[in-house]
Design a protein around this motif. Sequence first.
Motif, mmCIF file in Angstrom:
data_model
loop_
_atom_site.group_PDB
_atom_site.id
_atom_site.type_symbol
_atom_site.label_atom_id
_atom_site.label_comp_id
_atom_site.label_asym_id
_atom_site.label_seq_id
_atom_site.Cartn_x
_atom_site.Cartn_y
_atom_site.Cartn_z
ATOM 1 N N GLN A 1 -50.714 48.209 18.123
ATOM 2 C CA GLN A 1 -51.315 48.515 19.426
ATOM 3 C C GLN A 1 -50.690 47.697 20.553
ATOM 4 O OE1 GLN A 1 -53.727 50.931 19.992
ATOM 5 N NE2 GLN A 1 -53.205 51.486 17.894
ATOM 6 N N GLY A 2 -49.601 47.011 20.249
ATOM 7 C CA GLY A 2 -48.843 46.331 21.303
ATOM 8 C C GLY A 2 -49.466 45.047 21.808
ATOM 9 N N HIS A 3 -50.205 44.341 20.969
ATOM 10 C CA HIS A 3 -50.803 43.077 21.403
ATOM 11 C C HIS A 3 -49.775 41.954 21.535
ATOM 12 C CE1 HIS A 3 -54.730 44.817 20.682
ATOM 13 N NE2 HIS A 3 -54.395 45.100 19.451
ATOM 14 N N ALA A 4 -48.653 42.076 20.837
ATOM 15 C CA ALA A 4 -47.561 41.085 20.867
ATOM 16 C C ALA A 4 -47.963 39.735 20.296
ATOM 17 C CB ALA A 4 -47.002 40.927 22.282
ATOM 18 N N ARG A 5 -49.026 39.675 19.531
ATOM 19 C CA ARG A 5 -49.431 38.376 18.962
ATOM 20 C C ARG A 5 -48.454 37.923 17.879
ATOM 21 N NH1 ARG A 5 -55.974 38.803 18.458
ATOM 22 N NH2 ARG A 5 -56.311 39.633 20.526
ATOM 23 N N CYS A 6 -47.904 38.856 17.138
ATOM 24 C CA CYS A 6 -46.908 38.484 16.119
ATOM 25 C C CYS A 6 -45.712 37.834 16.798
ATOM 26 C CB CYS A 6 -46.474 39.730 15.348
ATOM 27 S SG CYS A 6 -45.883 41.079 16.398
ATOM 28 N N TRP A 7 -45.240 38.430 17.852
ATOM 29 C CA TRP A 7 -44.079 37.922 18.588
ATOM 30 C C TRP A 7 -44.389 36.557 19.187
ATOM 31 C CZ3 TRP A 7 -43.575 36.738 23.756
ATOM 32 C CH2 TRP A 7 -42.273 36.503 24.207
ATOM 33 N N ALA A 8 -45.604 36.361 19.661
ATOM 34 C CA ALA A 8 -45.967 35.069 20.250
ATOM 35 C C ALA A 8 -45.854 33.948 19.224
ATOM 36 C CB ALA A 8 -47.387 35.126 20.820
ATOM 37 N N ARG A 9 -46.119 34.250 17.959
ATOM 38 C CA ARG A 9 -46.023 33.227 16.903
ATOM 39 C C ARG A 9 -44.606 33.051 16.405
ATOM 40 N NH1 ARG A 9 -51.421 33.542 15.583
ATOM 41 N NH2 ARG A 9 -52.415 32.264 17.125
ATOM 42 N N ALA A 10 -43.867 34.121 16.310
ATOM 43 C CA ALA A 10 -42.530 34.058 15.710
ATOM 44 C C ALA A 10 -41.592 35.037 16.416
ATOM 45 C CB ALA A 10 -42.615 34.372 14.215
ATOM 46 N N PRO A 11 -41.125 34.675 17.602
ATOM 47 C CA PRO A 11 -40.288 35.609 18.383
ATOM 48 C C PRO A 11 -38.954 35.920 17.731
ATOM 49 C CG PRO A 11 -40.440 33.457 19.465
ATOM 50 C CD PRO A 11 -41.418 33.442 18.341
ATOM 51 N N ARG A 12 -38.479 35.035 16.844
ATOM 52 C CA ARG A 12 -37.198 35.335 16.190
ATOM 53 C C ARG A 12 -37.379 36.307 15.028
ATOM 54 N NH1 ARG A 12 -35.680 29.637 16.860
ATOM 55 N NH2 ARG A 12 -36.400 29.283 14.748
ATOM 56 N N VAL A 13 -38.599 36.470 14.558
ATOM 57 C CA VAL A 13 -38.853 37.348 13.408
ATOM 58 C C VAL A 13 -39.274 38.746 13.869
ATOM 59 C CG1 VAL A 13 -40.307 37.721 11.380
ATOM 60 C CG2 VAL A 13 -39.514 35.398 11.962
ATOM 61 N N PHE A 14 -40.204 38.793 14.804
ATOM 62 C CA PHE A 14 -40.796 40.073 15.199
ATOM 63 C C PHE A 14 -40.182 40.550 16.510
ATOM 64 C CE2 PHE A 14 -43.981 37.742 12.733
ATOM 65 C CZ PHE A 14 -44.101 38.620 11.673
ATOM 66 N N LYS A 15 -39.533 41.694 16.466
ATOM 67 C CA LYS A 15 -38.881 42.260 17.640
ATOM 68 C C LYS A 15 -39.732 43.387 18.203
ATOM 69 C CE LYS A 15 -35.367 39.606 16.795
ATOM 70 N NZ LYS A 15 -35.363 38.304 17.482
ATOM 71 N N PRO B 1 -39.834 49.672 14.451
ATOM 72 C CA PRO B 1 -40.083 50.168 13.093
ATOM 73 C C PRO B 1 -39.120 49.542 12.097
ATOM 74 C CG PRO B 1 -38.926 51.811 14.388
ATOM 75 C CD PRO B 1 -39.246 50.682 15.328
ATOM 76 N N GLY B 2 -39.518 49.556 10.838
ATOM 77 C CA GLY B 2 -38.640 49.063 9.776
ATOM 78 C C GLY B 2 -39.106 47.730 9.233
#
Length: 69
Positions: free
Chosen positions: A11-25, A34-35
């Motif tokens: 849903q585009g919360h970007a919480r994954c990216w906030a924790r690990a920006p190098r992992v989650f694009k 996707p992928g």
Amino acid sequence: MRVVVHKARCQGHARCWARAPRVFKLDDAGYILPGDIDVADGEQLLASKGVRACPEQALEVDEPPLTQL
Ligand code: SF4
């Protein structure tokens, strides 16, 4: 370690990216790309935190079976 991405749940919360920006694009709208993601050795802890931070259960850790370790 591999992270399975359930793109349809994102849903585009970007919480994954906030924790690990190098992992989650994310795409330009803030949704995860996707992928499945192969996580580098040094990024596993942050990746796990990113998976747990997703409120939509869009991310899932796929551990290899013990016999493959
Ligand atoms: S935290 Fe979950 S919902 Fe938010 S961008 Fe990441 S995968 Fe999508």
